[in-house]
Design a protein around this motif. Structure first.
Motif, mmCIF file in Angstrom:
data_model
loop_
_atom_site.group_PDB
_atom_site.id
_atom_site.type_symbol
_atom_site.label_atom_id
_atom_site.label_comp_id
_atom_site.label_asym_id
_atom_site.label_seq_id
_atom_site.Cartn_x
_atom_site.Cartn_y
_atom_site.Cartn_z
ATOM 1 N N LEU A 77 28.690 6.744 -21.351
ATOM 2 C CA LEU A 77 28.342 5.780 -22.306
ATOM 3 C C LEU A 77 28.970 4.244 -22.451
ATOM 4 O O LEU A 77 30.088 4.015 -21.744
ATOM 5 N N GLY A 78 28.272 3.379 -22.975
ATOM 6 C CA GLY A 78 28.839 2.172 -23.114
ATOM 7 C C GLY A 78 28.666 1.056 -21.952
ATOM 8 O O GLY A 78 29.214 0.201 -22.091
ATOM 9 N N LEU A 79 27.652 1.378 -21.096
ATOM 10 C CA LEU A 79 27.686 0.316 -19.957
ATOM 11 C C LEU A 79 26.571 -0.611 -20.234
ATOM 12 O O LEU A 79 25.737 -0.226 -21.059
ATOM 13 N N THR A 80 27.042 -1.815 -19.687
ATOM 14 C CA THR A 80 26.050 -2.930 -19.998
ATOM 15 C C THR A 80 24.986 -2.787 -18.934
ATOM 16 O O THR A 80 25.133 -1.927 -18.205
ATOM 17 N N HIS A 81 23.822 -3.444 -18.868
ATOM 18 C CA HIS A 81 22.714 -3.261 -18.179
ATOM 19 C C HIS A 81 23.197 -3.590 -16.648
ATOM 20 O O HIS A 81 22.853 -2.733 -15.740
ATOM 21 N N ASP A 82 24.092 -4.671 -16.441
ATOM 22 C CA ASP A 82 24.452 -4.842 -15.105
ATOM 23 C C ASP A 82 25.360 -3.602 -14.565
ATOM 24 O O ASP A 82 25.167 -3.432 -13.524
ATOM 25 N N GLN A 83 26.496 -3.315 -15.311
ATOM 26 C CA GLN A 83 27.043 -2.150 -15.103
ATOM 27 C C GLN A 83 26.325 -0.926 -14.608
ATOM 28 O O GLN A 83 26.469 -0.103 -13.481
ATOM 29 N N PHE A 84 25.236 -0.687 -15.386
ATOM 30 C CA PHE A 84 24.314 0.306 -15.105
ATOM 31 C C PHE A 84 23.634 0.198 -13.863
ATOM 32 O O PHE A 84 23.666 1.305 -13.227
ATOM 33 N N VAL A 85 23.123 -0.823 -13.312
ATOM 34 C CA VAL A 85 22.480 -0.899 -12.279
ATOM 35 C C VAL A 85 23.266 -0.845 -11.306
ATOM 36 O O VAL A 85 23.030 -0.330 -10.074
ATOM 37 N N LYS A 86 24.656 -1.354 -11.290
ATOM 38 C CA LYS A 86 25.528 -1.431 -10.096
ATOM 39 C C LYS A 86 25.711 0.066 -10.050
ATOM 40 O O LYS A 86 25.707 0.644 -8.783
ATOM 41 N N LEU A 87 26.205 0.977 -10.865
ATOM 42 C CA LEU A 87 26.512 2.413 -10.635
ATOM 43 C C LEU A 87 25.291 3.101 -10.168
ATOM 44 O O LEU A 87 25.463 4.238 -9.228
ATOM 45 N N VAL A 88 24.033 2.819 -10.675
ATOM 46 C CA VAL A 88 23.003 3.797 -10.260
ATOM 47 C C VAL A 88 22.539 3.350 -8.877
ATOM 48 O O VAL A 88 22.556 4.167 -7.970
ATOM 49 N N THR A 89 22.816 2.072 -8.535
ATOM 50 C CA THR A 89 22.718 1.661 -7.309
ATOM 51 C C THR A 89 23.480 2.256 -6.217
ATOM 52 O O THR A 89 23.153 2.356 -4.870
ATOM 53 N N GLU A 90 24.564 2.344 -6.569
ATOM 54 C CA GLU A 90 25.745 2.803 -5.635
ATOM 55 C C GLU A 90 25.616 4.424 -5.439
ATOM 56 O O GLU A 90 26.366 5.088 -4.482
ATOM 57 N N SER A 91 24.839 5.290 -6.355
ATOM 58 C CA SER A 91 24.731 6.676 -6.229
ATOM 59 C C SER A 91 23.799 7.009 -5.453
ATOM 60 O O SER A 91 22.805 6.349 -4.920
ATOM 61 N N ASP A 92 23.646 8.548 -5.347
ATOM 62 C CA ASP A 92 22.655 9.067 -4.600
ATOM 63 C C ASP A 92 22.528 10.313 -5.393
ATOM 64 O O ASP A 92 23.271 10.705 -5.957
ATOM 65 N N ASN A 93 21.441 11.258 -4.678
ATOM 66 C CA ASN A 93 21.184 12.339 -4.963
ATOM 67 C C ASN A 93 21.091 12.668 -6.503
ATOM 68 O O ASN A 93 21.795 13.544 -7.420
ATOM 69 N N ASN A 94 20.122 11.974 -7.168
ATOM 70 C CA ASN A 94 19.809 11.985 -8.499
ATOM 71 C C ASN A 94 18.388 11.737 -8.943
ATOM 72 O O ASN A 94 17.661 11.398 -7.854
ATOM 73 N N VAL A 95 18.060 11.480 -10.056
ATOM 74 C CA VAL A 95 16.471 11.365 -10.196
ATOM 75 C C VAL A 95 16.032 9.936 -9.750
ATOM 76 O O VAL A 95 15.067 9.926 -9.271
ATOM 77 N N TYR A 96 16.903 8.947 -9.866
ATOM 78 C CA TYR A 96 16.443 7.640 -9.550
ATOM 79 C C TYR A 96 16.424 7.603 -7.942
ATOM 80 O O TYR A 96 15.106 7.211 -7.335
ATOM 81 N N SER A 97 17.506 8.041 -7.069
ATOM 82 C CA SER A 97 17.344 7.909 -5.887
ATOM 83 C C SER A 97 16.080 9.136 -5.250
ATOM 84 O O SER A 97 15.609 8.801 -4.354
ATOM 85 N N ALA A 98 15.960 10.161 -5.953
ATOM 86 C CA ALA A 98 14.935 10.980 -5.741
ATOM 87 C C ALA A 98 13.394 10.241 -5.643
ATOM 88 O O ALA A 98 12.736 10.645 -4.689
ATOM 89 N N ILE A 99 13.197 9.698 -6.802
ATOM 90 C CA ILE A 99 12.089 9.040 -7.011
ATOM 91 C C ILE A 99 11.632 8.057 -5.900
ATOM 92 O O ILE A 99 10.536 7.991 -5.308
#
Length: 365
Positions: A77-99
């Motif tokens: 919790l507590g992420l800014t939008h920029d932090q959120f986008v950075k973490l999601v972009t660096e991740s894999d194997n989840n709902v975002y990357s699967a879409i």
């Protein structure tokens, strides 16, 4: 960074389906209503004549070790939008990357019709998952599954509340859910369909953050809570349907379908599968193997599309969950408290071992 934020499954092994059966079917039906005529034709061709609503929960019912993490995204919790986008972009194997992966598959002209069929069924489901707030939430409470609350004088948890309990409280039939929820204005449709999948999950993250701040373990969910959040649920379901239609129209509006008949490969020789007998206490070490295991049934739960039974102990301390679906689902009301032998592949589902059974012959009691 990837190790620090492990984007893995949330929830307990009782396998609550995101948005529930009603919610996912409503999303698919709303989307179907907003397809262009050519897109509707292409979708029907790839789904081999099945309706979108009919395949809306296929991805939950056919999960495996590879695809189980596709339904969720865990973040602090507590992420800014920029932090959120950075973490999601660096991740894999989840709902975002699967879409993103399923959409890329649907653009790939080298894939077979069967591969397109599977990718489309995943996309129909995962767009719905991305809009369920508790599917973009914290790892430590498994997406709200361990936060127990009371609703309608019954015990439940925060995740289940948002999956289905609030929707069920409305008492609407499936057709009436679609009629009531599909209320977007032309301006909203234009705006929602212009948003990226990153924004879809950011919206879910913001809502789940609010929900966490307002709930306490053991809390009674009252009428005021229901009245406040049922409009949010209606909007998220409507957004998912409208956006799913938008994605499919982008993918297929100009596509010409050429379906070729592929001769199926001959079935493998009988008795070629290696089945290993294991003790129930050792089942977690057998993930990925096809095993035969024996244990006592301590509890069970019918979630509509399948019956989930717990061996070795009652939920949430079970050693193994067995998901009965298809013809095997009928066994669900026959095996309470009995000792059974199960044969099947062990998968890791939300941190717990699970075996999915469709053939009644794979269970003996």
């Amino acid at each position: 960074m990837k190790k620090l934020f492990n984007f893995c499954l949330i929830g307990l092994s009782i396998a609550l389906i995101s948005w529930g059966f009603k919610g996912h079917r409503a999303i698919a039906t709303i989307a179907q209503k907003h397809l262009t005529s050519n897109t509707a034709y292409v979708v029907s061709a790839y789904l081999k004549g099945e309706g979108m609503a009919d395949v809306a929960t296929w991805a939950d019912e056919n999960r495996n070790n590879k695809t189980a993490p596709w339904h969720f995204l865990n973040l602090p919790l507590g992420l800014t939008h920029d932090q959120f986008v950075k973490l999601v972009t660096e991740s894999d194997n989840n709902v975002y990357s699967a879409i993103l992966k399923t959409e890329a598959s649907l653009k790939d002209k080298n894939l077979t019709p069967d591969q397109k069929n599977e990718a489309l069924k995943y996309l129909i489901h995962l767009v719905g998952d991305a809009h369920q707030p508790m599917h973009v939430s914290r790892k430590e409470d498994k997406g709200g599954n361990t936060i127990q609350v009371r609703f309608d004088n019954k015990g439940t948890n925060l995740h289940s509340l948002w999956d289905s309990k609030l929707i069920d409280r409305e008492g609407l039939r499936e057709a009436d859910i679609v009629k009531t929820y599909d209320a977007a204005t032309p301006a909203q449709i234009k705006q929602w369909q212009s948003d990226s999948p990153m924004e879809w999950i950011w919206e879910s993250y913001q809502i789940s953050s609010e929900l966490y701040a307002q709930v306490k373990a053991g809390q009674r969910i009252d009428e005021a809570y229901y009245q406040k959040y049922i409009p949010v649920i209606r909007k998220r379901v409507d957004q998912a349907g409208i956006r799913l239609a938008g994605e499919l129209n982008k993918l297929f509006n100009n596509e010409q379908v050429k379906i070729t008949t592929v001769t199926p490969a001959p079935p493998p020789p009988p008795n070629t599968q290696i089945v290993t007998a294991v003790k129930l206490e050792d089942i977690k070490q057998a993930t990925g193997k096809t095993v035969s295991v024996q244990g006592k049934v301590y509890s069970s739960k019918d979630i509509g599309s399948m019956v989930l039974i717990n061996l070795g102990a009652a939920y949430p301390n079970q050693l193994l969950t067995v998901a009965l679906k298809g013809k095997a689902k009928d066994l669900g009301n026959q095996i309470d408290t009995k000792t059974i032998t199960v044969e099947g592949e062990v998968i890791d589902y939300k941190g717990k071992p699970e075996i999915i059974i469709t053939d009644p012959a794979k269970i003996k009691f």
